[in-house]
Design an enzyme around this catalytic site. Structure first.
Site, PDB file in Angstrom:
ATOM      1  N   GLU A 221       0.798  -1.124  -0.107  1.00 52.70           N
ATOM      2  CA  GLU A 221       0.181   0.122   0.045  1.00 52.70           C
ATOM      3  C   GLU A 221       1.035   1.192   0.194  1.00 52.70           C
ATOM      4  O   GLU A 221       0.389   2.158  -0.605  1.00 52.70           O
ATOM      5  CB  GLU A 221      -0.814  -0.052   1.314  1.00 52.70           C
ATOM      6  N   GLU A 222       2.043   1.194   0.675  1.00 56.54           N
ATOM      7  CA  GLU A 222       2.738   2.384   0.923  1.00 56.54           C
ATOM      8  C   GLU A 222       3.167   3.081  -0.252  1.00 56.54           C
ATOM      9  O   GLU A 222       3.213   4.284  -0.162  1.00 56.54           O
ATOM     10  CB  GLU A 222       3.958   1.998   1.782  1.00 56.54           C
TER      11      GLU A 222
END
EC number: 3.4.-.-
Length: 908
Positions: A221-222
């Protein structure tokens, strides 16, 4: 008994001339009231001491109430039932295991977390026939932003708890299990993952829900929201309509409802046991004041309806090594877990699919674990009613008061408050921007409320001096009511702008956090109407000649029961008025003075406590949410200092009608507070161990780069590193846009360091047609999972799984496509400039093809490609040295996808 006779008690009689020429007797000395009456009069009479007491109590109430409401320890109770205790203990252990090491997508620890979750999920759902588990890998190639195409190989862990009613659309719970390379990821997003495991355990050990619940334990996700994007292509996604995304953009504290897609889903947040929410944060996110995103964005854009529940502070340890278990309170985990259980339990067992409000933005807040919400349309309707009613009601009352009740409003009455606001605003701007900001620029990072309270004290003193000075030069009547009416008008104008904004509410121009203006206007306008009604229903006074005169002037506001202290005594306007004239009006005047001597307390209690709380709590939440972003950009710094000024000005506004009645002890206290505040602002360090300086690191091609705000002393910090001092290497600092700088130096590389490698070669190059070129490259970056490619004029890219061939360009459909050999294509004739590559294999080579259109004046039809690959968990001596030797008031975060990168350039 005649009017001149004594009824009871001993009273002194004074003859008074009547309009008819007769004489009546008026008492000037009455029976002393009892102690209770005297206490009430002393407390609620319009005296400086009483007002000062009310102001101090209001400040105490405001700060205490807000602190309690926002406190994790005071508002969140740990579980008491055996089952919930077991859930929390199990989730806490999961969190400890997940956050044992930094586990970014590009690290080996990421695989360990994946395997741990896979084992825990399998264990939890064992023997539950209504629960399915999908742990397969997926590949996607998509347009992630303008002129950017991303390739992602994912390994999300998906769980489906099938409901008893298959006709109901499913509910999604989502969190990501990767961290950034520089953080253990406890809050971002270990607590979200641990909460998902807790909710899954809850569902597995209870009755099968009515609605299907799907869990997405997603990866990566980052650096692109890739896991959520990959799930959108999964077959299970088609049955989902609602979602709850769990996230952390801070490091602990309380989990707040960041935002919701619509009122129809947001209103159900009142079913959780510990709601903590404000649409102020929703407005901030939607207006891009927060420069980060969550998976909520992906799900909303895919058409789902849901909520974003997240931790939001403090951002100075967000994405750093300080986001670890030892800095986290177990109550934080329970807050997120318990609310997730409650919301899931309600959604999964209720029929909400016919709810209204699915197309309406939501406005919401929580107070003491009570949740309140409404739609934009409803609030707009209320606002428009208030906007119309205020002039309709107050206009006639004001006309009657001025025309028939002889309320003399002079120039001083009309212009003293507006003039004071203008002058004080200028003073505030100078004090904050030319004073505090120059002396201690980055202090908001650690002590924002010191700046707010000191500024508030200085502005309040300025108002006191200006308003009393104007009143001394040109005495005015009933300034309190005039000020209340003028402040109501200010709020009325603000409410018009807010209502206009809400009627056009949109992403990028969101106004859902401005609901406070409705409350503030309603309180102030009600108090102004109360004052005007009091004037309207007063009786006229008859002079001895029979002519009418005003019953009230500004000097009748003083308390008159004989208990005034020396600060409360005010000089009368006409000192040469005869004693006989004073007695002529004593009875009527005394009635009015008593009436208007006590109405101030009702007006004060109606306006000030609630207004003060609303303004303070809203301002505190904004400051608490953004003050750390002063380390990110000059734009953020400008905004923070603006908020400090607005916070101080608005916090004072409710007490402005009463400010000239503050007694000398309050004034001396404000002076002392301001002096102490200025001294502290001038002397304290902006950063400390609890509020550290946050710097960002990457080692690129053997050169260490440290990024941060200009002026925080990066070169001094780096100059104290042993390797820098021993090697004598120079530190070069280059200015970057928006108030940042990049300081670099040759990295220290001991003999046993692991040095990554990157090779890029051309493996196929042909002229496909007369107007389009094709070429392919192979990227070999052992132990790297993430690379970025930059180029120009590319119209399509190919990710090869098999043989590298040049497909006819015209045969490639626009957008994403896949051929029979498993090769992935993405075509965009408007142009592609960047490709982001993410693969699961550690030693797998990237094979990519490019279709590009050369310029007509190019001498060589070659395509220049810049390649950069990243590593997250190899030995990095320069980074380890910084962690070990920098002061405890400095924290370190990653600048890019990894902590080390290598670059290469090739022409195809």
């Amino acid at each position: 008994m005649t009017s001149g006779e004594e009824e009871e008690g001993t009273r002194e009689q004074v003859p008074v001339s009547q309009p008819t020429g007769t004489t009546s007797i008026v008492s000037t000395k009455e029976k002393q009231p009892n102690i209770f009456i005297r206490a009430i009069r002393a407390t609620f009479g319009y005296r400086k001491t009483s007002l000062t007491l009310f102001v101090l109590l209001t400040i105490f109430f405001t700060v205490a109430f807000s602190s309690y409401d926002n406190s994790l320890d005071f508002t969140i109770d740990l579980p008491e039932t055996k089952f919930e205790k077991q859930l929390l203990d199990s989730s806490w252990l999961d969190l400890q295991n997940i956050a044992r090491y930094p586990h970014s997508y590009g690290s080996h620890a990421n695989d360990k977390v994946h395997d741990y979750l896979e084992s825990r999920i399998s264990q939890t759902i064992k023997g539950k026939p209504f629960i399915e588990f999908d742990n397969g890998d997926e590949k996607i190639l998509y347009n992630s932003s303008k002129k950017v195409v991303s390739y992602y190989e994912g390994n999300n862990l998906l769980v489906r708890v099938n409901g008893t009613d298959s006709s109901l659309p499913a509910f999604l719970l989502s969190a990501h299990y990767d961290s950034v390379p520089s953080s253990y990821g406890v809050t971002d997003d270990g607590m979200g993952i641990a909460s998902l495991l807790g909710v899954l355990s809850y569902l597995a050990n209870n009755k099968q829900p009515k609605r299907t619940v799907i869990f997405n334990f997603n990866n990566d996700e980052e650096f692109g929201l890739y896991g959520a994007q990959a799930f959108v292509t999964h077959p299970w996604f088609k049955q989902i309509q609602y979602f709850l995304n769990l996230e952390g953009t801070g490091a602990g504290g309380k989990a707040i409802l960041f935002r919701g897609t619509d009122y129809g889903i947001v209103k159900h947040f009142d079913k959780v046991r510990y709601p903590y929410a404000t649409s102020i944060f929703q407005q901030g996110f939607n207006n891009r004041l927060i420069h980060s995103e969550t998976d909520y964005k992906v799900y909303k854009e895919a058409g789902l309806r849901g909520l974003d529940l997240a931790f939001y502070k403090p951002r100075d340890i967000y994405h750093t090594g300080e986001d670890n278990i030892k800095n986290i309170n177990i109550r934080s985990l329970w807050h997120m877990l318990s609310n997730s259980i409650d919301f899931t339990n309600f959604i999964s067992n209720s029929i909400i699919d016919n709810d209204t409000g699915k197309d309406e933005p939501a406005i919401y807040l929580s107070v003491l674990n009570y949740f309140f919400s409404t739609s934009v349309t409803t609030l707009n309707t209320i606002n428009m009613v208030l906007i119309v009613l205020f002039p309709v009601l107050s206009g006639p009352l004001l006309f009657i008061t001025v025309r028939y009740k002889k309320w003399n409003i002079g120039t001083a009455n009309l212009f003293s408050l507006p003039l004071a606001i203008v002058i004080t605003s200028l003073v505030g701007a100078v004090v904050v921007n030319q004073g505090f900001r120059l002396v201690n620029e980055f202090l908001p990072a650690s002590r924002p409320m010191l700046l707010v309270t000191t500024t508030t004290s200085i502005l309040l003193l300025t108002y006191y001096i200006l308003l009393n000075g104007i009143n001394f030069v040109s005495p005015s009547g009933d300034q309190k009511l005039v000020s209340i009416i003028q402040i109501s008008f200010i709020y009325w104008i603000a409410l018009i702008f807010v209502t206009r904004g809400l009627s056009q509410n949109a992403i990028g121009d969101d106004h859902t956090g401005e609901f406070a203006f409705t409350i503030l206007f309603l309180l102030e306008a009600t108090a102004s109407l109360f004052g005007l009604i009091g004037w309207t229903f007063t009786r006229s006074v008859k002079e001895p000649t029979g002519d009418e005169e005003p019953l009230l002037n500004g000097r009748m506001e003083r308390y008159v029961d004989g208990s005034d202290d020396e600060d409360d005594v005010e000089e009368e306007d006409d000192e040469d008025q005869s004693e006989e004239e004073n007695h002529q009006h004593e009875m009527t005047v005394k009635h009015l003075m008593q009436h208007f001597g006590y109405d101030w307390s009702l007006q004060f209690l109606l306006i000030v406590p609630i207004s003060s709380l609303v303004i303070y709590n809203s301002g505190w939440l904004v400051i608490d949410g953004i003050n750390k972003s002063i380390q990110e950009s000059l734009v953020a710094e400008n905004f923070i200092y603006l908020i400090i000024q607005l916070f101080s000005q608005f916090w004072i506004l409710p007490i402005l009608p009463f400010v000239y009645k503050l007694n000398r002890f309050m004034v001396l206290g404000l002076i002392a507070f301001a002096l102490v505040g200025v001294t502290l602002i001038s002397s304290v360090d902006p950063f400390n161990q609890d509020n550290p300086l946050k710097l960002r690191f990457i080692e690129r091609d053997g050169v260490a780069h440290v990024y941060g705000r200009t002026g925080v002393g990066i070169s001094n910090i780096l100059g104290d590193m042993p390797s820098v001092k021993e090697s004598g290497v120079g530190i070069k600092c280059d200015s970057l846009p928006d108030g940042n700088e990049d300081c670099s130096y040759k990295a220290y590389l001991p003999g046993n360091s692991t040095i990554p490698s990157l090779s890029v070669k051309s493996i196929n190059s042909t002229a496909q047609q007369a107007y389009i070129n094709f070429g392919a490259i192979q990227i070999n970056a052992p132990e790297s999972r993430e690379c970025s490619l930059e180029f120009k004029k590319v119209k399509a890219i190919v990710v090869y799984s098999g043989e590298i061939t040049a497909k006819n360009f015209k045969a490639i459909p626009d957008g994403f496509s896949e051929d029979s050999k498993g090769n992935l294509y993405y075509k965009d004739v408007s142009g592609i400039d960047v490709a982001q590559l993410n693969k699961l294999g550690w030693n797998k080579k990237f094979n990519f093809g490019f279709y590009w259109l050369p310029d007509i004046d190019d001498d060589v039809a070659a395509l220049p490609i810049h390649v950069e690959c990243f590593w997250s968990d190899i030995t990095i001596p320069a980074y380890d040295e910084l962690l070990h030797y920098t002061p405890n008031w400095v924290t370190w975060a990653n600048r890019e996808k990894g902590l080390v990168s290598l670059t290469n350039r090739i022409e195809v």
